[in-house]
Design an enzyme around this catalytic site. Sequence first.
Site, PDB file in Angstrom:
ATOM      1  CG  ASP A 169      40.358  38.881  41.607  1.00 50.41           C
ATOM      2  OD1 ASP A 169      41.186  38.226  40.931  1.00 50.41           O
ATOM      3  OD2 ASP A 169      40.304  40.127  41.588  1.00 50.41           O
TER       4      ASP A 169
ATOM      5  CB  VAL B  29      41.459  51.965  45.019  1.00 53.81           C
ATOM      6  CG1 VAL B  29      41.814  51.945  46.481  1.00 53.81           C
ATOM      7  CG2 VAL B  29      40.608  50.742  44.666  1.00 53.81           C
TER       8      VAL B  29
ATOM      9  CD  GLU C 136      34.287  44.691  37.185  1.00 50.70           C
ATOM     10  OE1 GLU C 136      33.473  44.757  38.108  1.00 50.70           O
ATOM     11  OE2 GLU C 136      34.109  44.043  36.144  1.00 50.70           O
ATOM     12  CB  ALA C 137      36.917  49.545  41.684  1.00 50.50           C
TER      13      ALA C 137
HETATM   14  N1  LIG Z   1      41.843  48.623  52.950  1.00 49.93           N
HETATM   15  C1  LIG Z   1      42.966  48.862  52.251  1.00 49.93           C
HETATM   16  N2  LIG Z   1      44.074  49.308  52.891  1.00 49.93           N
HETATM   17  C2  LIG Z   1      45.209  49.561  52.181  1.00 49.93           C
HETATM   18  N3  LIG Z   1      45.325  49.397  50.868  1.00 49.93           N
HETATM   19  C3  LIG Z   1      44.255  48.967  50.167  1.00 49.93           C
HETATM   20  C4  LIG Z   1      43.018  48.672  50.827  1.00 49.93           C
HETATM   21  N4  LIG Z   1      42.129  48.278  49.900  1.00 49.93           N
HETATM   22  C5  LIG Z   1      42.768  48.327  48.715  1.00 49.93           C
HETATM   23  N5  LIG Z   1      44.044  48.736  48.858  1.00 49.93           N
HETATM   24  C6  LIG Z   1      45.064  48.897  47.784  1.00 49.93           C
HETATM   25  O1  LIG Z   1      44.404  49.190  46.572  1.00 49.93           O
HETATM   26  C7  LIG Z   1      44.591  48.150  45.608  1.00 49.93           C
HETATM   27  C8  LIG Z   1      43.307  47.906  44.821  1.00 49.93           C
HETATM   28  O2  LIG Z   1      42.257  47.580  45.703  1.00 49.93           O
HETATM   29  P1  LIG Z   1      41.203  46.454  45.340  1.00 49.93           P
HETATM   30  O3  LIG Z   1      41.935  45.218  45.024  1.00 49.93           O
HETATM   31  O4  LIG Z   1      40.183  46.390  46.402  1.00 49.93           O
HETATM   32  O5  LIG Z   1      40.525  47.092  44.041  1.00 49.93           O
HETATM   33  P2  LIG Z   1      40.265  46.516  42.595  1.00 49.93           P
HETATM   34  O6  LIG Z   1      40.152  47.668  41.676  1.00 49.93           O
HETATM   35  O7  LIG Z   1      39.117  45.591  42.653  1.00 49.93           O
HETATM   36  O8  LIG Z   1      41.527  45.706  42.279  1.00 49.93           O
HETATM   37  P3  LIG Z   1      42.034  45.152  40.929  1.00 49.93           P
HETATM   38  O9  LIG Z   1      43.310  45.938  40.716  1.00 49.93           O
HETATM   39  O10 LIG Z   1      42.277  43.720  41.280  1.00 49.93           O
HETATM   40  O11 LIG Z   1      41.001  45.370  39.874  1.00 49.93           O
HETATM   41  C9  LIG Z   1      45.047  46.947  46.419  1.00 49.93           C
HETATM   42  O12 LIG Z   1      45.820  46.059  45.688  1.00 49.93           O
HETATM   43  C10 LIG Z   1      45.811  47.608  47.563  1.00 49.93           C
HETATM   44  O13 LIG Z   1      47.121  47.929  47.144  1.00 49.93           O
HETATM   45 MG   LIG Z   2      42.586  43.893  43.577  1.00 43.84          MG
END
Ligand SMILES: Nc1ncnc2c1ncn2[C@@H]1O[C@H](COP(=O)(O)OP(=O)(O)OP(=O)(O)O)[C@@H](O)[C@H]1O
Ligand SMILES: [Mg+2]
Lengths: 229, 170
Positions: free
Chosen positions: A135, A19, A16-17
Amino acid sequence: MEFYCQNSKIISQGAEAKVYEGVFCDRPVIIKERFSKKYRLPEIDEKLTKKRLIQEIRALQRCRKVGICTPAIYFVDTVRNILLLQHINGLTVRDLVSNEKKLNPQEGYANLYPVIKSIGRILAIMHDANIIHGDLTTSNMIYQSSKESNKIGNIFMIDFGLSSSSAMPEDKGVDLYVLERAFLSTHPGSEQLFNVLLQAYKDNSKNPSPVINKLDEVRMRGRKRTMVG
Amino acid sequence: MDSFSLGPLLPDVEIAIGLYNNVSNCKDLKEKISEGNLCIALVKAEMIVDTFQLLVAASKAFYHEVEKQLKTRTVFTEILYNLSPSNKISECFKLFGVNDTAENIIVVCRKNDSSSVRSEVQGNLVSLSLLDKICDKELVKKLYKITESEVSVSPLVDCVVSQMIAKEVK
Ligand SMILES: Nc1ncnc2c1ncn2[C@@H]1O[C@H](COP(=O)(O)OP(=O)(O)OP(=O)(O)O)[C@@H](O)[C@H]1O
Ligand SMILES: [Mg+2]
């Protein structure tokens, strides 16, 4: 989108995202952009995406207010669904556990007990505040080691897009069940480690029994389901 | 005054921030602002924990100016609005604006305007690092509803800016 991420490096592309790592006013940041899912109806999709963003911000704040480490929030664009968060210097608990297994295959994770206990304690505080993460996985926890060698460091909780507010033991039990499943599937042979986490949860929760009973119930249901196939 | 760039949100915007003490002409400055003859934000220095708090408020203000989403009249009043934990516009001026006799103030302006702005302020320009002494931290904690548990896990400035941003989803 491009201008947020000039010189930014993509570090994760989830369901969904996206990063990214970037810089905001001289500080290292995480840029989290939720994108639309083409298979969902546009109106529903937009509402859901926005809801996740809002839930994420609310839960980050609520957790910090009860003393759980979460990244600070620096900027939000509620039109483009973009969030800028403090970059936490550390490694995910997932990597921490995997590294330990590689480094000390004989020790059965005993070195991690102090850190794992602190995760159990944090989840107890979170649930006592009626915050359901939604989650819980070892990727959604970041371990930041301490500069002082006698301290175990901090666990930061992240990824609150599916979080909610509830006082129901059932919701808390399911939260723990999700973690258990994720834990045992990502880290084979970690049953004992997970039990240490659960014990710390029980020791620190104000009222653990109803939650643990629900956890047992949900486990049973899960087992029946897999048996039926 | 010190200058800051607001990239990557706004790679082209540069602002200047100055902390002044012993200011004697706030009334005059405020009049010029309301007449539209002075493009600055005047902020009560006691309410600011760290320069970063201003940068977060200013980034959001200049960004919303570009996106045509300002909630107040100018990008400089918007800085005051963004600093406030409340969504009530009238409240932000009371909380973060300066009164006519204020002596400790912060001036925020576009970098290009900084030399002319400096000639307008009657007072001593001092280092922004003095904010640490001038800031009324107890008042700030109360205003932003920051708990002791929160400051035990996070620096005060991070608690403050998070609360500033979170008001958008209240
Ligand atoms: N504030 C932060 N500082 C450092 N690393 C971060 C931070 N936020 C996210 N990350 C890194 O980025 C990855 C993905 O972030 P997050 O889990 O928020 O996104 P997501 O896309 O919802 O995840 P998923 O992979 O569960 O779909 C995390 O597992 C972590 O490794
Ligand atoms: Mg995550």
